[in-house]
Design an enzyme around this catalytic site. Structure first.
Site: not given
Ligand code: 13P
Ligand code: G3H
Ligand code: ZN
Length: 332
Positions: A94, A233, A235, A277-278
């Site tokens: 990612d 993004g 979440s 992720d969030s």
């Molecule tokens: P969120 O912060 O909205 O979960 O997005 C995660 C993301 O885009 C990871 O690449």
């Molecule tokens: O888009 C970002 C992801 O939420 C990963 O976050 O770089 O804190 O692991 P991180």
């Molecule tokens: Zn991202």
């Protein structure tokens, strides 16, 4: 050099083709810990869903790159042990920020990488993505690139403000880079604070953020029919998790995410990968805070990580079944 096929992993090509044609999305969940990995695999197996397990540069720094790679290999074996004869698990980098990082991941068994040159001038973004694609495709590893910049701040990913993707650039970008999927900016952003309360409208006591730029998404779809589109993004920042965190000693103010109806709407289009992720971080933190507040004598990590894992699994299943629609979509 390890090839992902020898680890039982798959790339994104076939699953994206089916998701675009079927009007659903493949979940892309970030992981840093064993509990997140277990919860993702349990949710994917129970719902018979393909899944992308993604690792950021920050995750590699936190958990160690080699350990995460072995955890993904273990995820395939674990899915089989749970009864899924043919799991479809992608190990994805990612927000890769350099050719060297992408190459390192490809060489150690990743089946998909993102090269994020979205902050670079257009021609530099094209050149970097093309270089990664040329290397990755030798090993049948798929590549996600990004056009347009998301707002928000993450550990390793920052952009002061959002610049929506310009539909007039997408054909040239996809053709010249040869990328397999394209992350676009249409109003989503990273983290748990995607909008300020001032940007939202109060409806029945709930702050509703402005809609995503579906007009831009549809223009992009017209320019690149059937091409896999990715939303970062994504979440939703569930209020019940935020309230639990705050009830048990946390202090998360004005946390606002993307309404799930909007993601459901996006999944009917060429959007075929949704990054989350969030929401996993919130589910984990809420369960741990609640458990420790209610059981102040507990100090064995298994006592509070077990409910945390359960809560994340519940959230992943909810996303797969009620938001993305990837349940029951394994190839066999
Ligand atoms: P969120 O912060 O909205 O979960 O997005 C995660 C993301 O885009 C990871 O690449
Ligand atoms: O888009 C970002 C992801 O939420 C990963 O976050 O770089 O804190 O692991 P991180
Ligand atoms: Zn991202």
């Amino acid at each position: 050099m390890v090839n992902y096929k020898d680890l039982g992993l798959v790339n994104t090509r076939e699953m994206f083709k089916r998701a675009v044609a079927g009007g659903y999305d493949i979940p892309a969940f970030n992981f840093n810990t064993m509990e997140q990995m277990q919860a993702i695999v349990m949710a994917a197996v129970e719902t018979k869903s393909p899944v992308i397990m993604q690792v950021s540069k920050g995750a590699r720094n936190y958990a160690n790159a080699t350990i995460l790679r072995y955890m993904a290999e273990g995820a395939v074996a674990y899915a089989k042990e749970l009864g899924c004869a043919h799991p479809e698990i992608v190990l994805h980098l990612d927000h890769g920020d350099s050719f060297e990082l992408c190459k390192d991941c490809i060489d150690m068994g990743f089946s998909s990488v993102m090269i994020d040159g979205s902050h670079l001038p257009y021609e530099e973004n094209v050149a970097l993505a093309k270089k990664v694609v040329e290397y990755a495709h030798q090993f049948d590893v798929t590549v996600e690139a990004e056009l347009g910049v998301l707002a928000g701040v993450e550990d390793e990913v920052s952009a002061a403000e959002s610049h929506y993707t310009k539909p007039e650039e997408v054909i040239d970008f996809a053709t010249r880079t040869g990328c397999d999927s394209l992350a676009i900016s249409i109003g989503t952003s990273h983290g748990a604070h995607k909008f300020t309360p001032e940007q939202c409208t109060l409806v029945n006591g709930v702050l509703v953020p402005p809609p995503l730029a579906f007009d831009i998404l549809h223009e992009i779809e017209k320019k690149l029919p059937g091409f896999p589109i990715v939303l970062h993004g994504s979440s939703s920042v569930p209020m019940d998790e935020v309230n639990t965190i705050n009830q048990f000693g946390g202090k998360l103010e004005a946390a606002i995410g993307i309404p799930e109806e909007q993601l459901r709407e996006a999944s009917k289009s060429a959007v075929c990968k949704i990054n989350i992720d969030s929401d996993s971080r919130l589910a984990m933190t809420a369960a741990i805070r609640k458990h420790l507040a209610e059981h102040p004598g507990d100090f064995d990590p298994r006592q509070y990580l077990k409910p945390a894992r359960e809560n994340m699994k519940k959230m992943y299943i909810h996303k797969i079944v009620n938001v993305l629609g990837s349940d029951g979509k394994l190839a066999q």
